[in-house]
Motif scaffolding. Structure first.
Motif, PDB file in Angstrom:
ATOM      1  N   TYR A   1       0.435  -1.528  -0.094  1.00 59.93           N
ATOM      2  CA  TYR A   1       0.149  -0.725   0.131  1.00 59.93           C
ATOM      3  C   TYR A   1       0.386   1.225  -0.200  1.00 59.93           C
ATOM      4  O   TYR A   1       0.529   2.828  -0.406  1.00 59.93           O
ATOM      5  N   LYS A   2       2.383   0.829   0.508  1.00 62.12           N
ATOM      6  CA  LYS A   2       3.136   2.599   0.052  1.00 62.12           C
ATOM      7  C   LYS A   2       3.912   2.811  -0.936  1.00 62.12           C
ATOM      8  O   LYS A   2       4.146   3.607  -1.165  1.00 62.12           O
ATOM      9  N   PHE A   3       3.972   1.617  -2.109  1.00 58.68           N
ATOM     10  CA  PHE A   3       3.795   2.077  -2.957  1.00 58.68           C
ATOM     11  C   PHE A   3       3.465   1.257  -4.695  1.00 58.68           C
ATOM     12  O   PHE A   3       3.209   2.130  -5.742  1.00 58.68           O
ATOM     13  N   LEU A   4       2.411   0.649  -4.054  1.00 57.70           N
ATOM     14  CA  LEU A   4       1.604   0.278  -5.511  1.00 57.70           C
ATOM     15  C   LEU A   4       0.552   1.154  -6.098  1.00 57.70           C
ATOM     16  O   LEU A   4       0.712   1.565  -7.680  1.00 57.70           O
ATOM     17  N   ASN A   5       0.022   2.333  -5.151  1.00 56.81           N
ATOM     18  CA  ASN A   5      -0.951   3.393  -6.001  1.00 56.81           C
ATOM     19  C   ASN A   5      -0.312   4.309  -6.257  1.00 56.81           C
ATOM     20  O   ASN A   5      -0.567   4.769  -6.900  1.00 56.81           O
ATOM     21  N   ILE A   6       1.021   4.149  -5.606  1.00 58.68           N
ATOM     22  CA  ILE A   6       1.775   5.340  -5.990  1.00 58.68           C
ATOM     23  C   ILE A   6       2.269   5.478  -7.893  1.00 58.68           C
ATOM     24  O   ILE A   6       2.157   6.387  -7.888  1.00 58.68           O
TER      25      ILE A   6
ATOM     26  N   LEU B   1      -2.810  -4.287 -20.990  1.00 62.04           N
ATOM     27  CA  LEU B   1      -2.593  -3.324 -22.284  1.00 62.04           C
ATOM     28  C   LEU B   1      -1.495  -3.175 -23.269  1.00 62.04           C
ATOM     29  O   LEU B   1      -1.218  -2.176 -24.059  1.00 62.04           O
ATOM     30  N   ASN B   2      -0.197  -3.855 -21.776  1.00 61.59           N
ATOM     31  CA  ASN B   2       1.490  -3.310 -21.536  1.00 61.59           C
ATOM     32  C   ASN B   2       1.499  -4.494 -22.617  1.00 61.59           C
ATOM     33  O   ASN B   2       1.573  -5.803 -22.561  1.00 61.59           O
ATOM     34  N   ARG B   3       1.854  -4.445 -24.324  1.00 59.33           N
ATOM     35  CA  ARG B   3       2.049  -5.167 -25.349  1.00 59.33           C
ATOM     36  C   ARG B   3       2.874  -5.909 -25.341  1.00 59.33           C
ATOM     37  O   ARG B   3       3.457  -7.935 -25.207  1.00 59.33           O
ATOM     38  N   SER B   4       3.944  -5.370 -24.384  1.00 59.58           N
ATOM     39  CA  SER B   4       5.425  -6.110 -24.081  1.00 59.58           C
ATOM     40  C   SER B   4       5.125  -7.572 -22.793  1.00 59.58           C
ATOM     41  O   SER B   4       5.947  -8.093 -22.880  1.00 59.58           O
ATOM     42  N   THR B   5       4.142  -7.152 -22.018  1.00 58.38           N
ATOM     43  CA  THR B   5       3.839  -7.951 -20.603  1.00 58.38           C
ATOM     44  C   THR B   5       3.327  -9.182 -21.333  1.00 58.38           C
ATOM     45  O   THR B   5       3.524  -9.763 -21.098  1.00 58.38           O
TER      46      THR B   5
ATOM     47  N   THR C   1       1.702   3.443 -14.560  1.00 58.76           N
ATOM     48  CA  THR C   1       3.054   4.676 -14.498  1.00 58.76           C
ATOM     49  C   THR C   1       3.735   3.749 -14.932  1.00 58.76           C
ATOM     50  O   THR C   1       3.419   2.108 -14.539  1.00 58.76           O
ATOM     51  N   PHE C   2       4.740   4.175 -16.498  1.00 61.14           N
ATOM     52  CA  PHE C   2       6.210   3.148 -16.552  1.00 61.14           C
ATOM     53  C   PHE C   2       6.137   2.449 -15.489  1.00 61.14           C
ATOM     54  O   PHE C   2       7.009   0.829 -16.064  1.00 61.14           O
ATOM     55  N   LEU C   3       6.779   3.324 -14.364  1.00 61.42           N
ATOM     56  CA  LEU C   3       7.567   1.994 -12.937  1.00 61.42           C
ATOM     57  C   LEU C   3       7.139   0.590 -13.040  1.00 61.42           C
ATOM     58  O   LEU C   3       7.200  -0.598 -12.402  1.00 61.42           O
ATOM     59  N   TYR C   4       5.432   0.422 -13.319  1.00 62.20           N
ATOM     60  CA  TYR C   4       4.561  -0.087 -12.732  1.00 62.20           C
ATOM     61  C   TYR C   4       4.963  -1.030 -13.300  1.00 62.20           C
ATOM     62  O   TYR C   4       4.230  -2.703 -13.463  1.00 62.20           O
ATOM     63  N   SER C   5       4.496  -0.722 -15.312  1.00 60.54           N
ATOM     64  CA  SER C   5       4.385  -1.791 -15.695  1.00 60.54           C
ATOM     65  C   SER C   5       5.623  -2.716 -15.899  1.00 60.54           C
ATOM     66  O   SER C   5       6.267  -3.828 -15.806  1.00 60.54           O
ATOM     67  N   GLN C   6       7.015  -1.880 -15.251  1.00 63.56           N
ATOM     68  CA  GLN C   6       8.047  -2.599 -14.517  1.00 63.56           C
ATOM     69  C   GLN C   6       8.492  -3.719 -13.390  1.00 63.56           C
ATOM     70  O   GLN C   6       9.210  -5.149 -13.880  1.00 63.56           O
ATOM     71  N   LEU C   7       7.521  -2.841 -13.143  1.00 63.10           N
ATOM     72  CA  LEU C   7       7.431  -4.076 -11.832  1.00 63.10           C
ATOM     73  C   LEU C   7       6.637  -5.346 -12.133  1.00 63.10           C
ATOM     74  O   LEU C   7       7.103  -6.118 -11.921  1.00 63.10           O
TER      75      LEU C   7
ATOM     76  N   VAL D   1       1.208 -20.761  -8.363  1.00 67.49           N
ATOM     77  CA  VAL D   1       1.189 -19.272  -8.090  1.00 67.49           C
ATOM     78  C   VAL D   1       0.450 -18.779  -8.963  1.00 67.49           C
ATOM     79  O   VAL D   1       0.547 -18.938  -9.870  1.00 67.49           O
ATOM     80  N   SER D   2      -0.227 -17.698  -8.235  1.00 70.78           N
ATOM     81  CA  SER D   2      -0.707 -17.379  -9.578  1.00 70.78           C
ATOM     82  C   SER D   2      -0.913 -15.341  -8.874  1.00 70.78           C
ATOM     83  O   SER D   2       0.072 -14.967  -8.297  1.00 70.78           O
ATOM     84  N   ILE D   3      -0.045 -14.905  -9.929  1.00 75.05           N
ATOM     85  CA  ILE D   3       0.244 -13.163 -10.158  1.00 75.05           C
ATOM     86  C   ILE D   3      -0.970 -12.384 -10.173  1.00 75.05           C
ATOM     87  O   ILE D   3      -1.790 -12.545 -11.349  1.00 75.05           O
ATOM     88  N   ASN D   4      -0.926 -10.717 -10.096  1.00 76.64           N
ATOM     89  CA  ASN D   4      -2.140  -9.919  -9.962  1.00 76.64           C
ATOM     90  C   ASN D   4      -1.560  -9.415 -11.262  1.00 76.64           C
ATOM     91  O   ASN D   4      -0.498  -8.545 -11.565  1.00 76.64           O
ATOM     92  N   LEU D   5      -2.530  -9.243 -12.215  1.00 74.46           N
ATOM     93  CA  LEU D   5      -2.049  -8.344 -14.004  1.00 74.46           C
ATOM     94  C   LEU D   5      -3.544  -7.018 -13.654  1.00 74.46           C
ATOM     95  O   LEU D   5      -5.150  -7.745 -13.221  1.00 74.46           O
TER      96      LEU D   5
END
Length: 637
Positions: A446-451, A491-495, A455-461, A481-485
């Motif tokens: 909660y300290k960094f995800l919403n921030i 919408l990010n084609r590279s991901t 953004t480009f940082l989120y797709s990198q994360l 395992v399940s990962i959250n998208l």
């Protein structure tokens, strides 16, 4: 000779000639459009003239329909009621009215309910056949539930009819009809003629005054814009800073100071004409990314000052994302220097976000300049932020720390088991991302995800999380395992391409589930639905997360064709105290059973909730009752 003289006079008075032509065009347009506006004027006059009668009629209707719950069509069978209502209706008779009556509409046919006409009164429940020209107007009145009128053109005895629709207490539909004599139309036409002439004179006066004012305004704006615009790039020049210093509130903007890297070398190597081309290309590229509310100023030789308008509730990282888009756009440009060759250039960008902490624009620019200097001193082609801090409810965290943590792979995932409610066995684990600060402390999401969301940082994360979990699956080959998208990931084609490459490994794709967060964004984009289908066809198990969080739609749920559905935690946590939440959960689970979709209850924090979700028949549970998020090694040897 005469022709030359005329041409000379036209050239000398070009502005006046253009304005005259403009005036003629306006007058021509007004002449062309005047019949349309005249019709609107007629409508306004007629409705205004009928306004008093309409108000009186509505008051009478209210008295007729408000005294009992019995349908009006039934009440009139009582002779006394019929006479009383007829007397009320007779109030509407004036020297200009001929017929006043109420019709009951049923199945497209009209029956006399009350008739207070001066003559030729009809009996209750007699069928009345409206004129063919009246039917569209009457139907429109019934459809809109608004008074309508009809001007009769081919009837010598009637001039105008007013139709007022209403309903009784039982919802039955009626129309009060008032037929006016031809004298009524003559009165109205006299008013229209007076108003039309007044409007026409007013328009001519306004056009004349507007043209005169336009001359002065255009001249002022033209010369003023020339003084504030950079001739080479077409953006504002430094003079504009004086113009906006007192007019714009700096707290409404984020300040970016942009410098073209090694511009002097470009000028020295290729000449000033190439340097000019670089400046024009860079400035037009910057403008293409920005919005209309943003401001671009050529601040120095190769420097541009950008004021990005703040939007309410917008995250600060949105503005950093804009700076990154500008940097990437320029980095990808190929600027032609001749027919065969091109050069590439980069930008250094200083960003000052906290403009609410400074007194004026000059101070904000100075702080942006400090961060620009840092960007250049650290190697150029980068963004630096001046003392940027994003505060959480407990502790401030710097944006640069988030960025560095992602780039330095100080990222980890904790895991929470998803447990079968039938046999108590763990089906799979949800990966929950965390980052570490430089002291090794774990920073909660909660300290960094919403921030950094959207953004480009989120797709990198997201990409780092995928890589992290690939390593986990290699280390523990017997788990899933399940990962959250989020929508931005889909919408990010590279991901998506990374996920599709992973899907070629049959053993891995069967162990990695994808949890799509259910929001209005997901359900609104056909492109996202198409991508989810593509991922599912490549072998991924798809789970829809947070279903029931506010925008749930069962039609779109069918379109997604998912395998698992997580019922939103806000529904589950209230299931013991709120009957509505309980019934919604039951409905969702029942629907999913019919559609062969496995359900997961989030927020199972105690045995009371567990027993309820088990009794409903939900397939899986997740929550603190089973386990808090932990490293994978805490679950497996």
């Amino acid at each position: 000779m005469v022709l030359k003289f005329l041409i000379y006079e036209i050239e000398k008075n070009k502005t006046s000639v253009l304005i005259t032509l403009f005036s003629l065009i306006i007058l021509g347009a007004l002449y062309y459009l005047f019949p349309t506006y005249l019709q609107k004027i007629n409508d306004i006059v007629v409705r205004k003239d009928l306004e008093k009668e309409t108000v009186i009629a509505k008051n009478i209707i209210e008295k007729i329909t408000d005294d009992t719950q019995e349908p009006l069509i039934s009440k009139i069978t009582n002779d006394k009621v019929y006479k009383d209502y007829t007397r009320l209706l007779e109030i509407l008779n004036t020297p200009n009215t001929q017929y006043v009556y109420i019709l009951y509409e049923n199945g497209g046919r009209f029956y006399i309910t009350l008739d207070a006409s001066k003559e030729d009164r009809m009996k209750p429940l007699e069928i009345l056949e409206p004129l063919e020209s009246e039917l569209p107007v009457m139907n429109n009145a019934l459809k809109t539930n608004q008074p309508q009128y009809k001007i009769h053109e081919n009837i010598s005895t009637l001039g105008l009819t007013l139709y007022i629709p209403f309903k009784d207490k039982k919802g039955l539909t009626y129309i009060l009809v008032i037929d006016y004599t031809i004298e009524k139309i003559k009165e109205i036409e006299s008013l229209i003629k007076t108003l039309r002439n007044t409007v026409l004179i007013t328009i001519l006066v306004i056009v004349g005054l507007s043209v005169a004012a336009l001359i002065g305004i255009l001249k002022t704006l033209y010369y003023k814009k020339r003084s504030l615009t950079d001739k080479l790039t077409g953006v504002y020049n430094r003079n504009y800073l004086e113009e906006i210093d007192n007019r714009k509130n700096i707290q409404d903007y984020v300040v970016l100071l942009v410098d073209i890297d090694f511009f002097k070398k470009i000028n020295d190597t290729y000449g000033h004409h190439v340097g000019d081309e670089v400046l024009k290309t860079v400035s037009s590229s910057i403008k293409s990314i920005l919005r209309d509310d943003d401001v671009v100023i050529r601040y120095g030789g190769e420097e541009f000052l950008i004021l990005v308008k703040k939007y309410r509730n917008a995250d600060k990282l949105m503005y950093i994302n804009i700076a990154e888009r500008i940097r990437q756009r320029i980095e990808g440009l190929k600027i032609k220097i001749n027919e065969r060759d091109y050069i590439k250039t980069t930008l250094s960008i200083g960003v000052f976000l906290d403009t609410d902490k400074v007194k004026n624009l000059h101070e904000a620019i100075k702080k942006a300049d400090v961060s620009l200097y840092k960007a250049k001193s650290k190697g150029r082609n980068r963004i630096e932020i001046y003392d940027e801090e994003i505060k959480s409810s407990e502790k401030a965290i710097k944006v640069s720390e988030i960025k560095d943590a992602i780039e330095e792979r100080r990222l980890l995932c904790l895991y929470q088991p998803i447990v079968s409610l039938k046999d108590g066995k763990t089906s799979h684990y949800e990966a929950l991302v965390r980052i570490k600060d430089r002291e090794g402390n774990i920073v909660p999401p909660y300290k960094f995800l919403n921030i950094i969301e959207n953004t480009f940082l989120y797709s990198q994360l997201t990409k780092e999380v995928i890589e992290y979990n690939l390593d986990i699956l290699k280390k523990y080959p017997d788990i899933k395992v399940s990962i959250n998208l989020k929508p931005s990931d889909i919408l990010n084609r590279s991901t998506v391409d990374i996920l599709l490459d992973i899907s070629k490994q049959d053993a891995t794709v069967k162990k990695m589930m994808l949890e799509i967060v259910e929001t209005e964004d997901v359900l609104a984009y056909d492109e996202i639905l198409k991508t989810i289908k593509e991922l599912k066809e490549s072998g991924y198990t798809i789970c829809l997360d947070d279903f029931g969080s506010g925008y749930s739609n069962f039609v779109y749920l069918l379109r997604l064709n998912i395998d698992y559905l997580k019922i939103d935690a806000n529904l589950i946590k209230n299931i013991t105290t709120d009957r509505v939440s309980l019934e919604v959960v039951k409905m969702i689970n029942e629907f999913c059973q019919k559609m062969n979709i496995k359900t997961v209850a989030e927020y199972v924090k105690n045995e009371e909730i567990l027993k309820i979700v088990q009794s409903i028949g939900i397939d899986y549970g997740q929550g603190y009752y089973f386990s808090k998020p932990k490293p994978m090694e805490n679950f497996l040897p």
